[in-house]
Design an enzyme around this catalytic site. Structure first.
Site, PDB file in Angstrom:
ATOM      1  CB  SER A  23      -0.939  -0.008   1.212  1.00 25.84           C
ATOM      2  OG  SER A  23      -0.194  -0.198   2.408  1.00 25.84           O
ATOM      3  CG  ASN A 110      -4.096  -5.012  12.699  1.00 25.96           C
ATOM      4  OD1 ASN A 110      -3.534  -4.910  11.609  1.00 25.96           O
ATOM      5  ND2 ASN A 110      -4.433  -6.181  13.224  1.00 25.96           N
ATOM      6  CB  THR A 155     -41.170  25.238  -8.826  1.00 23.34           C
ATOM      7  OG1 THR A 155     -42.291  25.642  -9.600  1.00 23.34           O
ATOM      8  CG2 THR A 155     -41.053  26.131  -7.584  1.00 23.34           C
ATOM      9  CG  HIS A 156     -42.130  21.782 -11.605  1.00 27.22           C
ATOM     10  ND1 HIS A 156     -42.355  20.463 -11.282  1.00 27.22           N
ATOM     11  CD2 HIS A 156     -42.855  22.501 -10.711  1.00 27.22           C
ATOM     12  CE1 HIS A 156     -43.188  20.384 -10.267  1.00 27.22           C
ATOM     13  NE2 HIS A 156     -43.508  21.614  -9.888  1.00 27.22           N
ATOM     14  CB  SER A 277     -15.016  24.922 -29.267  1.00 26.21           C
ATOM     15  OG  SER A 277     -14.985  24.065 -30.383  1.00 26.21           O
ATOM     16  CE  LYS A 283     -19.480  25.060 -27.832  1.00 24.42           C
ATOM     17  NZ  LYS A 283     -20.661  24.626 -27.155  1.00 24.42           N
ATOM     18  CG  ASN A 285     -17.449  25.079 -24.369  1.00 29.48           C
ATOM     19  OD1 ASN A 285     -18.537  25.522 -24.750  1.00 29.48           O
ATOM     20  ND2 ASN A 285     -16.628  24.424 -25.167  1.00 29.48           N
ATOM     21  CD  GLU A 290     -19.485  21.510 -19.385  1.00 33.53           C
ATOM     22  OE1 GLU A 290     -19.871  20.582 -20.106  1.00 33.53           O
ATOM     23  OE2 GLU A 290     -18.789  22.445 -19.815  1.00 33.53           O
ATOM     24  CE1 TYR A 317      -6.249  -3.575   8.436  1.00 36.04           C
ATOM     25  CE2 TYR A 317      -5.331  -5.771   8.155  1.00 36.04           C
ATOM     26  CZ  TYR A 317      -5.475  -4.471   7.715  1.00 36.04           C
ATOM     27  OH  TYR A 317      -4.854  -4.065   6.569  1.00 36.04           O
ATOM     28  CD  GLN A 322      -2.976  -2.500   1.885  1.00 37.71           C
ATOM     29  OE1 GLN A 322      -2.288  -2.764   2.854  1.00 37.71           O
ATOM     30  NE2 GLN A 322      -2.713  -2.994   0.681  1.00 37.71           N
ATOM     31  CE  LYS A 325      -4.032   2.533   4.137  1.00 33.51           C
ATOM     32  NZ  LYS A 325      -4.987   1.773   5.012  1.00 33.51           N
TER      33      LYS A 325
END
Ligand code: ARG
Length: 458
Positions: A23, A110, A155-156, A277, A283, A285, A290, A317, A322, A325
């Protein structure tokens, strides 16, 4: 590197198995916590006479040397080591000889890994809480800068009633305050020390768990040794809180994406938080927003991965753990990266108040206020609602808005309507009349701003 645990077996592990088991790639980021934890452990062993004071001092000095060398880049983590705990102990023993071999008395990996992880994650909580504060402050700043800007509330995703843009910003600030609360609450349960539970059952050495806990800044100790080494609730709680927090950032991002489109044009993101773009020259963006929305899925996935890994594990344990993490570190990294983008992106956002106001003027979002006006003239709400709806239909037939409908047209639907109707359905007055606690009128938004500032300054 020969295994520290060679004995029962030769310690020779198949190379692929060794790599699979290791690890170190992801747990080496806990080297500071591992070393600090070990220093407290050595001090406790010395204080309790389990090792001599001179041995304790040698271990502490040796550990400090490793920490300094790692920080300065004079020592690098061996990628072939099994994990960070083994690596530090190995280097310590190389440097100190037999004394180094005493460090692991009355301890196990542990309880050690549980300790390191709790210490590491509480640091992450502190850092992320500070970023949340900064984001809430930026939202509040935008609210103050645009206190009177009117926009349609939805709303909606249909225009519903006029609201203040500042009210909308403060809704997100409230979400972030709850996120901060959840992190603080999670930190309370996280901040108990598991060290001293050893492998699973405690130890026959005369240790002092509370001394180690105090030394390392914990509020107390985990009270059951099995629970101390088998529990990963603190990771799950943290990732649950992160999931909700990311959901908030994702909704905010979604609105920024919508609002910056040509269809809305409510805001402009600053150029340095957008991209162009490769083919369409026009564009601009909202990639960053996003990506924040997209990365939300990752954090949910991290939570699901660990919930699923934990669900069938017998106490105490198991190596499955492991897997905690990579999930929890990825969640921390993702949340930090997203907050790090959201703060300057929101700070640099320009609100196009003319456009939000124009949008609020269409869509008949004052139809409720027209109904309320008729209620004020003595009609029951349901009757008033119907007349208001008929007047909206009349406007649609004529191609106008309620503010422009001539008085005779109003009076043809209800004799109760007089010249004062125009003031009653004016957008500013629609907003200013929403005086109920938590409503959208300016005074209410100002008191929300004052509240958030007070919490942030506390
Ligand atoms: N690298 C291990 C982990 O992350 C440390 C604990 C190992 N314990 C053990 N009994 N093998 O979980």
């Amino acid at each position: 590197m020969a295994k520290l645990w060679a004995g029962r077996t030769s310690g020779e592990v198949n190379a692929a198995a060794d790599d699979f088991n290791s690890s170190i790639r992801f747990d080496s980021r806990m080297f500071r916590q591992d070393i600090t934890g070990s220093m407290a452990h050595a001090a406790m062993l010395g204080a309790r006479g389990i090792i001599t004071p001179a041995e304790a001092d040698a271990l502490i000095a040796g550990l400090q040397g490793i920490l300094d060398d790692l920080e300065a880049g004079r020592l690098t983590v061996d990628p072939a080591a099994e994990d960070i705990h083994m690596f530090v102990e190995q280097v310590l023993t190389e440097r100190l000889g037999d004394v180094g071999k005493k460090l692991h008395t009355a301890r196990s990996r542990n309880d050690q890994v549980a300790l390191d992880l709790r210490m590491y994650l509480r640091g992450e909580i502190d850092e992320i809480s500070a970023s949340l504060k900064a984001l809430a402050a930026v939202l509040t700043k935008q609210a103050e800068a645009n206190i009177d800007v009117i926009m349609p509330g939805y709303t909606h995703l249909q225009r519903a009633q006029p609201i203040l843009f500042s009210h909308h910003m403060m809704a997100y600030a409230m979400m972030l305050l709850r996120d901060m609360d959840r992190l603080a609450d999670c930190r309370k349960r996280m901040n108990l020390s598991p060290i001293g539970a050893c492998a699973l059952a405690g130890t026959s050495y005369d240790t002092d768990r509370r001394m180690e806990a105090r030394e390392l800044g914990f509020d107390g100790v985990v009270r059951n040794s099995l629970d101390a080494v088998a529990d990963r609730d603190f990771c799950l709680e943290l990732m649950s809180a992160f999931s909700i927090l990311m959901m908030h950032l994702s909704r905010l991002s979604e609105e920024l994406i919508l609002w910056s489109s040509w269809e809305f044009r409510f805001i402009a993101l600053s150029d340095d938080f957008t991209t162009g773009s490769s083919i369409m020259p026009q564009k601009k963006n909202p990639d960053m927003a996003e990506l924040v929305r997209g990365k939300t899925g990752r954090v949910y996935g991290d939570l699901m991965a660990l919930l699923t890994a934990m669900k069938g594990l017998p106490l105490a344990y198991n190596k499955d753990m492991q897997e905690d993490k990579e999930a929890v570190f990825d969640a921390c990294d993702t949340v930090k990266a997203c907050l790090g983008i959201c703060i300057p992106m929101l700070d640099g956002m320009t609100v196009l108040g003319e456009n939000t106001r124009r949008a609020a003027q269409t869509g008949f979002i004052n139809a409720t206020d027209l109904a309320d006006y008729l209620v004020g003239k003595g009609l029951p709400f349901r009757t008033a609602y119907k007349i208001s709806g008929e007047l909206v239909a009349e406007c649609i037939r004529r191609g106008c808005v309620l503010e422009e409908l001539p008085m005779e047209a109003y009076r043809a639907h209800s004799e109760l309507i007089g010249e004062d109707v125009y003031a009653a359905i004016d957008l500013v007055s629609c907003v200013e009349k929403r005086t109920s606690e938590g409503g959208t009128c300016r005074a209410s938004v100002e008191s929300q701003i004052a509240y958030v500032k007070e919490v942030l300054n506390a």
